[in-house]
Design a protein around this motif. Sequence first.
Motif, PDB file in Angstrom:
ATOM      1  N   PHE A   1       0.664  -1.050   0.212  1.00  0.00           N
ATOM      2  CA  PHE A   1      -0.141  -0.051   0.072  1.00  0.00           C
ATOM      3  C   PHE A   1       0.812   1.146   0.084  1.00  0.00           C
ATOM      4  O   PHE A   1       0.577   2.154  -0.629  1.00  0.00           O
ATOM      5  N   LEU A   2       1.935   1.168   0.572  1.00  0.00           N
ATOM      6  CA  LEU A   2       2.886   2.332   0.535  1.00  0.00           C
ATOM      7  C   LEU A   2       3.518   2.473  -0.804  1.00  0.00           C
ATOM      8  O   LEU A   2       3.625   3.619  -1.084  1.00  0.00           O
ATOM      9  N   LEU A   3       3.849   1.320  -1.355  1.00  0.00           N
ATOM     10  CA  LEU A   3       4.462   1.583  -2.874  1.00  0.00           C
ATOM     11  C   LEU A   3       3.092   2.049  -3.737  1.00  0.00           C
ATOM     12  O   LEU A   3       3.547   2.774  -4.793  1.00  0.00           O
TER      13      LEU A   3
ATOM     14  N   LEU B   1       3.630   5.536  -5.566  1.00  0.00           N
ATOM     15  CA  LEU B   1       3.497   5.649  -7.294  1.00  0.00           C
ATOM     16  C   LEU B   1       2.352   6.231  -7.764  1.00  0.00           C
ATOM     17  O   LEU B   1       2.318   6.876  -8.547  1.00  0.00           O
ATOM     18  N   LEU B   2       1.241   6.147  -7.192  1.00  0.00           N
ATOM     19  CA  LEU B   2      -0.024   6.473  -7.479  1.00  0.00           C
ATOM     20  C   LEU B   2      -1.024   7.122  -6.737  1.00  0.00           C
ATOM     21  O   LEU B   2      -2.185   6.984  -6.613  1.00  0.00           O
TER      22      LEU B   2
ATOM     23  N   LEU C   1      -0.907   8.521   6.622  1.00  0.00           N
ATOM     24  CA  LEU C   1       0.508   8.044   6.340  1.00  0.00           C
ATOM     25  C   LEU C   1       0.409   7.796   4.619  1.00  0.00           C
ATOM     26  O   LEU C   1       1.697   8.260   4.198  1.00  0.00           O
ATOM     27  N   LEU C   2      -0.492   7.295   4.069  1.00  0.00           N
ATOM     28  CA  LEU C   2      -0.301   7.106   2.449  1.00  0.00           C
ATOM     29  C   LEU C   2      -0.206   8.451   2.020  1.00  0.00           C
ATOM     30  O   LEU C   2       0.365   8.717   1.087  1.00  0.00           O
ATOM     31  N   GLY C   3      -0.865   9.705   2.573  1.00  0.00           N
ATOM     32  CA  GLY C   3      -1.037  10.928   2.186  1.00  0.00           C
ATOM     33  C   GLY C   3       0.434  11.537   2.067  1.00  0.00           C
ATOM     34  O   GLY C   3       0.769  12.160   1.236  1.00  0.00           O
ATOM     35  N   LEU C   4       1.393  11.088   2.968  1.00  0.00           N
ATOM     36  CA  LEU C   4       2.693  11.631   3.305  1.00  0.00           C
ATOM     37  C   LEU C   4       3.517  11.009   2.273  1.00  0.00           C
ATOM     38  O   LEU C   4       4.071  11.836   1.560  1.00  0.00           O
ATOM     39  N   PHE C   5       3.339  10.060   1.823  1.00  0.00           N
ATOM     40  CA  PHE C   5       4.306   9.096   1.010  1.00  0.00           C
ATOM     41  C   PHE C   5       3.695   9.462  -0.602  1.00  0.00           C
ATOM     42  O   PHE C   5       4.422   9.806  -1.412  1.00  0.00           O
TER      43      PHE C   5
END
Length: 261
Positions: free
Chosen positions: A7-9, A13-14, A132-136
């Motif tokens: 999910f972090l990847l 990427l997307l 967390l995903l937003g930061l990535f």
Amino acid sequence: MLLLLAFLLMALLLKKAFCSWLCPVGTLSEMLGNVGKKMFGKTFFPPRWLDIPLRSLKYLLLGFFLYLVVPMPVRAIQTFLMSPYGLIADVKMLNFFRFIGETTLISVIVLTLGSLFIQNLWCRYLCPYGALLGLFSLFSPFKIRRNPESCIDCGKCAKACPSRIPVDRLIQVHTVECTACMSCVESCPAKDTLVFSITKPTGAPGQTHRRGISGMVMALLLTLILGGTIGYAKYTGHWETNLPEQFYYRLIPGSQMLSHP
Ligand code: SF4
Ligand code: SF4
């Protein structure tokens, strides 16, 4: 752990595609928002002065979890994971909802009712995973990009955006709130003007070049990342536990008695 990495990847990427394309809570939230829109004929938005501090709540929650987890020594994490509680943590989580307590029940009711009025209430204001995903996602090479040359300034993209991003006034959407849902792209009447791409769309009206990926390609890429991760986990023996079933037969019946170590 492998799913978290997948999910972090995806976010790297997307953008936060996980939130709009895969997350079951996001799906439920979206459905409730649509029901609310049908019931009341509109979605309610908190005013900007309230929206901004509310949006920071999810970062506070993320910070709290990181504060608890990051300083934990590896040995302590291993001990926790191999404790009876850690081994059946998913059963404990299920029981948390099966034998729901008063506070949890009130929270679920408030969130459910609130989601009827405010679209993506949980995702926008409270989800630490989304934070967390937003930061990535800030590092994602793919972004929603607008070609101002061919844009007819109709404003349909901003109206369609569930994250309330003023897409019609931006050249690129950088914000952590973009979930790459592609609603704005779908709603744009000017061909190839709004795209989810790595490079900027260019060209005068009628001479634009398609540079973005379609919803179908997005779905395919997400399936590839998720399927590839699950395949890898299965192939390397990291998908299923090595512990014998008898372990669980012994632990699960008494799971209600187990408390956090
Ligand atoms: S509508 Fe467009 S800008 Fe808004 S969240 Fe979806 S992809 Fe991002
Ligand atoms: S929907 Fe397309 S044409 Fe309309 S304002 Fe947005 S980018 Fe421009």
